[in-house]
Design an enzyme around this catalytic site. Structure first.
Site, PDB file in Angstrom:
ATOM      1  N   TYR A   1      73.957  -6.510 -17.195  1.00  0.00           N
ATOM      2  CA  TYR A   1      73.557  -6.975 -16.294  1.00  0.00           C
ATOM      3  C   TYR A   1      74.694  -8.008 -15.690  1.00  0.00           C
ATOM      4  O   TYR A   1      75.660  -8.616 -16.473  1.00  0.00           O
ATOM      5  CB  TYR A   1      72.242  -7.832 -15.777  1.00  0.00           C
ATOM      6  CG  TYR A   1      72.167  -9.065 -16.617  1.00  0.00           C
ATOM      7  CD1 TYR A   1      72.391 -10.041 -15.931  1.00  0.00           C
ATOM      8  CD2 TYR A   1      72.098  -9.333 -18.275  1.00  0.00           C
ATOM      9  CE1 TYR A   1      72.380 -11.666 -16.557  1.00  0.00           C
ATOM     10  CE2 TYR A   1      72.108 -10.285 -18.718  1.00  0.00           C
ATOM     11  CZ  TYR A   1      72.259 -11.522 -17.796  1.00  0.00           C
ATOM     12  OH  TYR A   1      71.872 -12.855 -18.493  1.00  0.00           O
TER      13      TYR A   1
ATOM     14  N   ARG B   1      61.268   8.313 -26.004  1.00  0.00           N
ATOM     15  CA  ARG B   1      61.598   7.241 -26.521  1.00  0.00           C
ATOM     16  C   ARG B   1      61.942   7.688 -27.994  1.00  0.00           C
ATOM     17  O   ARG B   1      61.547   8.272 -29.028  1.00  0.00           O
ATOM     18  CB  ARG B   1      60.376   6.273 -26.763  1.00  0.00           C
ATOM     19  CG  ARG B   1      60.634   5.171 -27.240  1.00  0.00           C
ATOM     20  CD  ARG B   1      59.522   4.114 -27.410  1.00  0.00           C
ATOM     21  NE  ARG B   1      59.483   2.834 -27.737  1.00  0.00           N
ATOM     22  CZ  ARG B   1      60.113   2.527 -29.015  1.00  0.00           C
ATOM     23  NH1 ARG B   1      59.850   3.302 -30.008  1.00  0.00           N
ATOM     24  NH2 ARG B   1      60.374   0.980 -29.297  1.00  0.00           N
TER      25      ARG B   1
ATOM     26  N   LYS C   1      77.038  -8.713 -22.009  1.00  0.00           N
ATOM     27  CA  LYS C   1      75.934  -9.179 -21.235  1.00  0.00           C
ATOM     28  C   LYS C   1      74.842  -8.440 -21.132  1.00  0.00           C
ATOM     29  O   LYS C   1      74.430  -7.451 -20.219  1.00  0.00           O
ATOM     30  CB  LYS C   1      76.449  -9.585 -20.066  1.00  0.00           C
ATOM     31  CG  LYS C   1      75.753 -10.556 -18.815  1.00  0.00           C
ATOM     32  CD  LYS C   1      76.397 -11.052 -17.644  1.00  0.00           C
ATOM     33  CE  LYS C   1      75.626 -12.141 -17.072  1.00  0.00           C
ATOM     34  NZ  LYS C   1      75.450 -13.262 -17.628  1.00  0.00           N
TER      35      LYS C   1
ATOM     36  N   LEU D   1      79.497 -15.727 -24.657  1.00  0.00           N
ATOM     37  CA  LEU D   1      79.822 -14.870 -23.443  1.00  0.00           C
ATOM     38  C   LEU D   1      80.825 -15.373 -22.672  1.00  0.00           C
ATOM     39  O   LEU D   1      80.963 -16.682 -22.370  1.00  0.00           O
ATOM     40  CB  LEU D   1      78.646 -14.715 -22.269  1.00  0.00           C
ATOM     41  CG  LEU D   1      79.002 -13.797 -21.294  1.00  0.00           C
ATOM     42  CD1 LEU D   1      78.820 -12.461 -21.655  1.00  0.00           C
ATOM     43  CD2 LEU D   1      77.665 -13.985 -20.224  1.00  0.00           C
TER      44      LEU D   1
ATOM     45  N   GLU E   1      76.815 -22.021 -26.830  1.00  0.00           N
ATOM     46  CA  GLU E   1      76.719 -22.035 -25.299  1.00  0.00           C
ATOM     47  C   GLU E   1      75.308 -22.221 -25.178  1.00  0.00           C
ATOM     48  O   GLU E   1      74.430 -22.335 -25.935  1.00  0.00           O
ATOM     49  CB  GLU E   1      77.024 -20.567 -24.899  1.00  0.00           C
ATOM     50  CG  GLU E   1      76.418 -19.412 -25.445  1.00  0.00           C
ATOM     51  CD  GLU E   1      76.822 -18.115 -25.087  1.00  0.00           C
ATOM     52  OE1 GLU E   1      77.596 -18.034 -24.181  1.00  0.00           O
ATOM     53  OE2 GLU E   1      76.449 -17.218 -25.819  1.00  0.00           O
TER      54      GLU E   1
ATOM     55  N   ARG F   1      83.885  -7.487 -16.029  1.00  0.00           N
ATOM     56  CA  ARG F   1      82.919  -8.011 -17.153  1.00  0.00           C
ATOM     57  C   ARG F   1      82.085  -6.704 -17.418  1.00  0.00           C
ATOM     58  O   ARG F   1      81.656  -6.638 -18.399  1.00  0.00           O
ATOM     59  CB  ARG F   1      82.406  -9.294 -17.274  1.00  0.00           C
ATOM     60  CG  ARG F   1      81.650  -9.659 -18.392  1.00  0.00           C
ATOM     61  CD  ARG F   1      81.288 -10.970 -18.422  1.00  0.00           C
ATOM     62  NE  ARG F   1      80.395 -11.303 -17.313  1.00  0.00           N
ATOM     63  CZ  ARG F   1      79.712 -12.554 -17.022  1.00  0.00           C
ATOM     64  NH1 ARG F   1      80.209 -13.556 -17.821  1.00  0.00           N
ATOM     65  NH2 ARG F   1      78.965 -12.814 -16.176  1.00  0.00           N
TER      66      ARG F   1
END
Length: 286
Positions: A33, A100, A148, A206, A181, A52
């Site tokens: 995301y 799945r 991310k 990140l 972070e 990114r």
């Protein structure tokens, strides 16, 4: 006006925005995301965010859901349809829908969801005037936090623990006592000599887009930056402490684990970085 979302090629009412039950984002957190700030009618640092995104997709071998040139058009349209002048626009890409199974499915089309919402900039500015508090928690995330990913359960638990402690952010701390972070932010300190310090982004954190832009803001203000780790003890003894993210810009930290930072009030250097940010950041018309 009702909110509008983009879901796999369609603009739909937010209340009617759904993805398939076997979307791998839901089944495996198999997706990534990005979040861009929208300020004064501009999408802030959009090219860097999309750069990114491309890196995250490449690292996970997920195809682009649309051609790269089309995605900015979709972001702008979602912002426009939601009448967002100040707020954020969120996009999520998953590997798509498939039965799945842990291995990558053959032929699955990546899913794309884009939403936007308004934010109260006055409230954010007021919060910056008083500062926020952080707590520290042991690092317990996977090693590839440079991607991310939507797999954020450790971050959820850390930020819930912060809330229960009366704080607004949690810092992950490694086995050596060095700050990595925040749950949704990068961590910074400012030394007694006025030097900005933040952990290198080559591994273990990140590479925040706002973090990257703040390097340019600091240069404009004549401030020096050192990329190195710092301990919790050094942070508690620092002249100023702050976090950075697309939703907080540069947000002063006034207490760490209940101990005040300096005089317990936001520092002037952090506030100067915050005030100069918009003028330096890249702005794409929404």
């Amino acid at each position: 006006m009702p909110r509008i979302a983009y879901v796999n090629g369609r603009y739909v009412a937010h209340a009617d925005a759904f993805v398939h039950i076997e979307d791998r984002g839901y089944q495996f957190a198999d997706g990534v995301y990005e979040v861009c700030e929208v300020a004064r009618g501009f999408i802030v640092d959009m090219p860097r965010h999309l750069g990114r995104l491309n890196r995250s997709l490449t690292e996970l071998s997920i195809d682009w859901p649309v051609t790269p040139g089309v995605l900015p058009i979709i972001l702008r349209e979602v912002v426009r349809r939601n009448h967002v002048t100040d707020g954020l626009v969120y996009l999520q890409v998953t590997r798509g829908v498939a039965s799945r199974d842990f291995v990558f499915p053959g032929g699955a089309k990546p899913s794309l969801v884009v939403t936007a919402r308004k934010a109260d900039l006055a409230a954010a500015a007021k919060r910056a005037e008083s500062g926020i508090k952080v707590i520290t928690v042991p690092e317990n995330r996977w090693d590839r936090v440079d991607i991310k990913s939507v797999g954020l359960l450790p971050n959820v638990l850390a930020k819930q623990k912060a809330k229960e402690a009366g704080a607004q952010e949690a810092w992950f701390v490694d086995a050596d006592g060095i700050v990595k972070e925040g749950g949704s932010s990068n961590a910074w300190i400012i030394t007694r000599d006025g030097v900005l310090v933040t952990r290198p982004a080559e591994h273990g954190i990140l590479r925040g887009i706002t973090r990257t832009t703040l390097f340019e803001v600091a240069a404009k203000l004549g401030l020096k930056i050192e990329e190195r780790g710092f301990s919790v003890a050094e942070a508690k003894a620092a002249h100023e402490v702050f976090i950075s993210s697309a939703t907080t810009i540069a947000m002063p930290i006034v207490a760490i684990d209940g101990a005040p930072v300096a005089d317990g009030h936001p520092g002037s250097i952090t506030l100067s970085l915050r005030h100069a940010f918009f003028d330096v950041a890249e702005k794409s018309p929404a």
